[in-house]
Design an enzyme around this catalytic site. Sequence first.
Site, PDB file in Angstrom:
ATOM      1  N   LYS A  97       0.618   5.701   8.043  1.00 45.08           N
ATOM      2  CA  LYS A  97       1.275   5.802   6.737  1.00 45.08           C
ATOM      3  C   LYS A  97       0.259   5.963   5.621  1.00 45.08           C
ATOM      4  O   LYS A  97       0.397   6.810   4.736  1.00 45.08           O
ATOM      5  CB  LYS A  97       2.151   4.571   6.513  1.00 45.08           C
ATOM      6  CG  LYS A  97       2.874   4.508   5.180  1.00 45.08           C
ATOM      7  CD  LYS A  97       2.161   3.648   4.151  1.00 45.08           C
ATOM      8  CE  LYS A  97       2.086   2.204   4.573  1.00 45.08           C
ATOM      9  NZ  LYS A  97       1.431   1.357   3.528  1.00 45.08           N
ATOM     10  N   LYS A 108      -7.081   1.801  -2.647  1.00 46.02           N
ATOM     11  CA  LYS A 108      -6.659   1.380  -1.304  1.00 46.02           C
ATOM     12  C   LYS A 108      -6.609   2.562  -0.352  1.00 46.02           C
ATOM     13  O   LYS A 108      -7.021   2.462   0.814  1.00 46.02           O
ATOM     14  CB  LYS A 108      -5.298   0.680  -1.357  1.00 46.02           C
ATOM     15  CG  LYS A 108      -4.753   0.256   0.012  1.00 46.02           C
ATOM     16  CD  LYS A 108      -5.711  -0.678   0.740  1.00 46.02           C
ATOM     17  CE  LYS A 108      -5.252  -0.940   2.186  1.00 46.02           C
ATOM     18  NZ  LYS A 108      -4.073  -1.807   2.263  1.00 46.02           N
ATOM     19  N   SER A 116       0.873  -1.181   0.000  1.00 45.69           N
ATOM     20  CA  SER A 116       0.000   0.000   0.000  1.00 45.69           C
ATOM     21  C   SER A 116       0.904   1.223   0.000  1.00 45.69           C
ATOM     22  O   SER A 116       1.487   1.574   1.032  1.00 45.69           O
ATOM     23  CB  SER A 116      -0.901   0.007   1.231  1.00 45.69           C
ATOM     24  OG  SER A 116      -1.777  -1.090   1.215  1.00 45.69           O
TER      25      SER A 116
END
Length: 264
Positions: A206, A138, A63
């Site tokens: 993140k 995502k 990701s």
Amino acid sequence: MPPPADLIAAGGVALANPKEVAQEAEFIIVMVPDTPQVDAVLFGENGVAYGVGPNKVVIDMSSISPTATKAFAAKIKETGATYLDAPVSGGEVGAKAATLSIMVGGCPNAFERALPLFQAMGKNITRVGGSGDGQTAKVANQIIVALNIQAVAEALLFAAKNGADPAKVREALMGGFASSKILEVHGERMIKGTFDPGFRISLHQKDLNLALQGAKELNINLPNTANAQQVFSTCAAIGGANWDHSALIKGLEHMANFSIRDAQ
């Protein structure tokens, strides 16, 4: 770091570096924590890019940044290989059960070739569009998950502070329009205090950084995403970077000086 012994025992073949893996395999799957690690695996010394060519498919299931993904895809294409970005959702449970949702960006032909591999790992497999679109999906997923976790945490905190049993409130809400997978799974974790990963807060931070950086590039505002990131940062500041992301409630509890588990 040596490869896991159990993989070797199961018949896996250990090679010296990503370049050798790319030379030997038709499909090369990368799944590492963040954009710099993908860059290093693909383009660092003895990286994947130096072992691929025509008929090879590089699949990044990490990701990472959609912008960087588009650049990585273009560089891999120069070798004659094709590139798919295919991040996943479903967590550790979905990975073990092979029920992950997989969001794919890249050319249709490469997607069809790789589909049997994806079907071995997941159930909801969607080609979203071109390179980078899987990563965009995502990031969107992680926005929704974070805001749902925050909504459940705030609701349970409100209920418990007001004197209600948060477990009973959750039970009642599971039968109505507020019902969700996060209320079901993470709500239970919040009530029981079971915050072992799972999906670590540091990794969700993140992902939200990717969302907020992308929003800056697009000149849009994501105020609730920014707020959820601040609560995650509170968790990290009190030692919770490696807690499961359902522990976002502990950031709210810290600010309220009140724990829903102590109130039960």
